[in-house]
Design a protein around this motif. Structure first.
Motif, PDB file in Angstrom:
ATOM      1  N   ARG A 188       1.610   9.098  -5.161  1.00 55.69           N
ATOM      2  CA  ARG A 188       2.006  11.467  -4.839  1.00 55.69           C
ATOM      3  C   ARG A 188       3.146  11.672  -6.057  1.00 55.69           C
ATOM      4  O   ARG A 188       2.883  12.744  -6.118  1.00 55.69           O
ATOM      5  CB  ARG A 188       2.737  10.952  -3.958  1.00 55.69           C
ATOM      6  CG  ARG A 188       2.802  11.850  -2.627  1.00 55.69           C
ATOM      7  CD  ARG A 188       3.350  12.207  -1.634  1.00 55.69           C
ATOM      8  NE  ARG A 188       4.032  10.601  -1.182  1.00 55.69           N
ATOM      9  CZ  ARG A 188       3.635   9.648  -0.009  1.00 55.69           C
ATOM     10  NH1 ARG A 188       2.099  10.123   0.785  1.00 55.69           N
ATOM     11  NH2 ARG A 188       4.151   8.660  -0.306  1.00 55.69           N
ATOM     12  N   ARG A 222       0.893  -1.008  -0.143  1.00 58.35           N
ATOM     13  CA  ARG A 222       0.294   0.078  -0.077  1.00 58.35           C
ATOM     14  C   ARG A 222       0.960   1.216   0.172  1.00 58.35           C
ATOM     15  O   ARG A 222       0.572   2.482  -0.900  1.00 58.35           O
ATOM     16  CB  ARG A 222      -1.044   0.145   1.364  1.00 58.35           C
ATOM     17  CG  ARG A 222      -2.177  -1.044   1.313  1.00 58.35           C
ATOM     18  CD  ARG A 222      -2.921  -1.040   2.636  1.00 58.35           C
ATOM     19  NE  ARG A 222      -2.342  -1.119   3.100  1.00 58.35           N
ATOM     20  CZ  ARG A 222      -2.280  -2.982   3.317  1.00 58.35           C
ATOM     21  NH1 ARG A 222      -3.468  -3.408   2.150  1.00 58.35           N
ATOM     22  NH2 ARG A 222      -0.745  -3.613   4.325  1.00 58.35           N
ATOM     23  N   ALA A 223       1.667   1.255   0.598  1.00 54.33           N
ATOM     24  CA  ALA A 223       2.769   2.223   0.950  1.00 54.33           C
ATOM     25  C   ALA A 223       3.356   2.437  -0.532  1.00 54.33           C
ATOM     26  O   ALA A 223       3.342   4.129  -1.022  1.00 54.33           O
ATOM     27  CB  ALA A 223       4.316   2.427   1.507  1.00 54.33           C
ATOM     28  N   GLU A 224       3.258   1.898  -1.292  1.00 52.19           N
ATOM     29  CA  GLU A 224       4.681   1.571  -2.716  1.00 52.19           C
ATOM     30  C   GLU A 224       3.001   2.433  -3.911  1.00 52.19           C
ATOM     31  O   GLU A 224       3.407   3.068  -4.444  1.00 52.19           O
ATOM     32  CB  GLU A 224       5.389   0.229  -3.062  1.00 52.19           C
ATOM     33  CG  GLU A 224       6.325   0.301  -2.402  1.00 52.19           C
ATOM     34  CD  GLU A 224       7.446  -1.034  -3.154  1.00 52.19           C
ATOM     35  OE1 GLU A 224       6.305  -1.925  -2.682  1.00 52.19           O
ATOM     36  OE2 GLU A 224       7.509  -1.792  -3.787  1.00 52.19           O
ATOM     37  N   ARG A 231       1.183   4.214  -2.947  1.00 56.16           N
ATOM     38  CA  ARG A 231       1.053   5.889  -2.274  1.00 56.16           C
ATOM     39  C   ARG A 231       1.557   6.636  -2.835  1.00 56.16           C
ATOM     40  O   ARG A 231       1.875   7.329  -3.533  1.00 56.16           O
ATOM     41  CB  ARG A 231       0.303   5.664  -1.209  1.00 56.16           C
ATOM     42  CG  ARG A 231      -0.739   5.042  -0.496  1.00 56.16           C
ATOM     43  CD  ARG A 231      -0.644   4.738   1.289  1.00 56.16           C
ATOM     44  NE  ARG A 231      -1.926   4.442   1.506  1.00 56.16           N
ATOM     45  CZ  ARG A 231      -2.625   3.362   2.718  1.00 56.16           C
ATOM     46  NH1 ARG A 231      -1.438   3.624   3.652  1.00 56.16           N
ATOM     47  NH2 ARG A 231      -3.255   2.770   2.864  1.00 56.16           N
TER      48      ARG A 231
END
Lengths: 380, 417
Positions: free
Chosen positions: B189, B181-183, B185
């Motif tokens: 961005r 999920r972080a990647e 997002r």
């Protein structure tokens, strides 16, 4: 290997960056998971490599329904329940009526302890069925297992089931390579299971490699049935037409114990511990994993204002005759025990036997135009 | 019983291994940890690759054609730097046996390194899918100079709309099958920050899938811009729908001629389109927009995944190279009924689809005509090929209208070796 096994790489990112957006979610996992719990668990993995992201993926992908509270997480192996206990203990507590991490679960598969159950009125009780699941020690669970493991489970299961005799003598039908005739017969017998379409299961990785390693075994009498490698390693089902739940349960207990002996001989007994009972993929099936139920005609009682309350007090649950998430047809309901964890198999089947007996008597009273107010039971 | 059980649960390799350890049936029991499960390293020894090799006998996809037990054995236990495995690359192809008439690819990359670490599988797949292109020896030309296009304005009486699309991946972040999920997002961005820097006819705004209002959603549907959660098992079995709709969205310019999908099947899909037949202008905007976006991400230290053998790196091997599909919606009522139509398309290296896109049927006489190839020819070459091809098709249509005969053109050469 599972989907999210690049855990070390993910640790580069902060908790805030990785934490799932659960703002629209309504499932047990979403209600329990906080950033703190996630922070604590994200660096861990079970010996076979299952991580917290693997546990929760199905709950992240399936926000749920305002009326139906799904579980939203699965185990990938026996250790998941230990390694991720900060998440799974509260989920288990929510799902299983406040069951505490220190509670002990009683297993009782001695069918002789069941009282009655052989006299449910067949004019009302059309069929009786008991099912449970079993996981085989030494293998990871359906969300996580490799093709090699799944095939090994299948082979072990076939060997164990093929050695059964007497009333349990039967045959295995692998899903792969089934003939059209066999398939039609299994559908007609209501035995065939198909590739899961529910996203609750597919998002948990349970349909991978379908139909490799999957199959159905049943005895020649068609009263004892085992599903191999569907949502659990094994689903064991005993069933027959009519209301003789005592016989159904006897066959269930005897069959299960015979199978378990064979697996134990090969050092692959069933996953079980004294806190959680039988370990299964979905936390909702821990404990006995048992759903004992009947198809019963209750046209009048089911429309009575107190029907839901009666069910709740009897610790029973209604479903349509197609199983979970289906509607009833012609006043016929599937009535089964609501609980799985914290009480034994005998206790849960006793609740069904006693509860259904009572409801049939209520139905008869209502047929005669009489009131049932003095029959409403106390909360069990 | 002991011996037969041992043979039952393991291939010959493991039986030999266990026998070598002086172990009998009890071996598996003693290899279990205290709690009863197998540690990952022990597991890989107990289940040699032959135990895990998928059953591909009923399969018809490029992965199934290329994957041999020997290749699987070599690659099964390898990991990319992001810990992505071969099993994860091929899961979609195992789960989707394919169709006798349509050969799907059957494998995806989880990151840029997948194409390298699992080259023994991906190279033959690429060769199969891309007309014999050999990534080991050949180089792919990239050319985004739209001024080179000639005759790129079609007759509006026939061409209803023109469109060019491609994909771009952000180097250093895992691809949609694998990303956390972080990647994902982060991809969002980086992309949205860059797009916010576009000016003039390219200036626009972003609509996050999760946050958009009903009104915005309806507008995007009316504009035919909105993409939805993938339902195709080809994509869901490749783990691309995880965490939906987190970090997914659509950006478009105010003029609605330049559109970017974020985190659908690739990090980004870039689309330039407009009504009518001015393919040259569509491609000019495409190239200009792409270059500006690339410049904007480079300012912040990011870049697109690209190398000289595979061109632009995308999730599906079918989109390597240019990742480019340039096409038109064109009316060809007479030509489409001529029995030479399929052959003409084939020789021109063109493909027809229905007006709903891939795997849809044509409505009436209007077709989506686009380039077949992606790898081994540059963007300019491919767009010119579409331009020349569509002009030829329109010529044929006009001839048939006048009752004149048409010719099947000679087949266009494959890429220069």
């Amino acid at each position: 290997m599972a989907k999210n096994c690049h855990n070390d790489y993910k640790m580069k990112f902060s908790v805030d960056e990785e934490f799932p957006d659960l703002s629209l979610h309504n499932n047990h996992m979403a209600k329990v998971l906080t950033k703190d719990i996630y922070a604590k668990l994200r660096g861990k993995s079970t010996p076979s490599g299952f991580t917290v992201d693997d546990v929760i993926q199905t709950g992240v992908d399936n926000p749920g329904h305002p009326f139906i509270m799904t579980v939203g997480c699965v185990a990938g192996d026996e250790e998941s329940y230990e390694v991720f206990k900060e998440l799974l203990d509260p989920v288990i507590s929510d799902r299983h009526g406040g069951y505490k991490p220190t509670d002990k679960h009683k297993t009782d598969l001695n069918f002789e302890n069941l009282k009655g159950g052989d006299d449910l009125d067949p004019n009302y009780v059309l069929s009786s069925r008991v099912r449970t699941g079993r996981s085989i020690k030494g293998f990871t669970l359906p969300p996580h297992n490799s093709r090699g493991e799944r095939r090994a489970i299948e082979k072990l299961s076939i060997e164990a089931l093929s050695s059964l005799d007497g009333e349990f003598k039967g045959k295995y039908y692998p899903l792969e390579g089934m003939t059209d005739a066999e398939q039609e017969q299994l559908i007609a017998d209501h035995f065939l299971f198909d590739k899961p379409v529910s996203p609750l299961l597919t998002c948990a990785g349970m349909a991978r490699d379908w139909p490799d390693g999957r199959g159905i075994w049943h005895n020649d009498n068609k009263t004892f049935l085992v599903w191999v490698n569907e949502e659990d390693h094994l689903r064991v089902i005993s069933m027959q037409k009519g209301g003789n739940m005592k016989e159904v349960f006897r066959r269930f207990c005897v069959g299960l114990q015979k199978i378990e002996e064979i697996f134990k001989k090969h050092n692959h007994g069933f996953m079980w511990n004294e806190h959680l009972g039988y370990i299964l993929t979905c936390p909702s099936n821990l404990g006995t994993g048992l759903r004992g139920g009947v198809h019963v005609k209750l046209p009048k009682l089911s429309t009575h204002a107190k029907f839901e309350e009666i069910l709740t007090r009897l610790r029973l649950q209604k479903r349509g005759t197609g199983g979970v998430d289906t509607a009833s047809v012609g006043g016929v309901f599937d009535i089964s025990n609501a609980d799985r964890l914290g009480s034994s198999e005998v206790y849960q089947v006793q609740l069904v036997v006693d509860g259904v007996k009572l409801m049939v008597e209520m139905e008869k009273k209502l047929e005669k135009g009489e009131s049932i107010d003095d029959m409403i039971p106390a909360q069990k | 019983m002991a011996g037969s059980f041992q043979r039952l649960i393991s291939g010959r390799g493991t039986a030999v291994l266990l026998a070598g350890l002086g172990a009998g049936t009890m071996a598996t029991g003693f290899l279990l940890s205290e709690k009863g499960s197998l540690a990952a390293e022990v597991k890989s020894k107990l289940y040699p690759p032959s135990c895990d090799f998928p059953d591909l006998r009923k399969h018809n996809n490029c992965m199934a054609s290329a994957l041999t037990p020997a290749i699987y054995a070599k690659l099964r236990d390898k990991l990319t730097p992001n810990n992505w495995t071969l099993d994860q690359c091929i899961q979609t192809g195992v789960d989707n046996p394919g169709h006798p008439f349509i050969k799907t690819v059957g494998c995806v990359a989880g990151d840029e390194e997948s194409y390298e670490v699992f080259a023994d599988l991906f190279n033959p797949v690429i060769k199969d899918r891309h007309n014999g292109y050999d990534p080991k020896t050949m180089t792919h030309p990239t050319d985004l100079d739209s001024s080179k296009i000639t005759n790129g304005v079609f007759d509006d009486n026939y061409v209803l709309s023109s469109r060019v699309r491609t994909g771009r991946s952000i180097r250093g972040l895992s691809l949609p099958p694998a990303c956390s999920r972080a990647e994902r997002r982060e991809v969002e961005r980086v992309t949205v920050t860059a797009l916010d820097g576009l000016k003039g006819d390219l200036s626009g705004r972003y609509y996050s899938l999760g946050d958009m209002t009903e009104k915005e959603q309806q507008q995007l549907i009316d504009d035919h811009f909105l993409f939805d959660k993938p339902v195709s098992p080809l994509l869901t079995c490749a783990f691309m729908a995880r965490d939906w709709p987190d970090a997914r969205g659509i950006w478009h310019n105010n003029e609605k001629t330049f559109l970017i999908w974020v985190n659908e099947e690739d990090h980004t899909r870039v689309i330039s389109m407009e009504k009518g037949g001015n393919m040259k202008r569509v491609f000019e905007r495409f190239c200009r927009g792409l270059k500006q976006v690339e410049h904007l991400i480079q300012e912040r230290g990011w870049e697109f995944m690209w190398n000289k053998h595979l061109g632009y790196i995308l999730t599906c091997p079918s989109n390597l190279g240019t990742g480019l599909r340039a096409g038109v919606h064109v009316r060809l009522p007479k030509l489409s009924k001529d029995q030479r139509f399929p052959k003409i398309l084939e020789n021109l290296r063109l493909q027809k689809r229905g007006t709903g896109g891939v795997d849809t049927a044509a409505t009436g006489d209007t077709f989506d005509i686009s380039n077949l190839d992606r790898l081994g020819k540059s963007e300019v070459e491919l767009v010119q090929l579409v331009v020349d091809g569509v002009n030829y098709l329109i010529e044929c249509e006009k001839k048939l209208e006048k009752g004149q005969d048409i010719k099947v053109p000679a087949p266009i050469a494959q890429f220069k070796k």
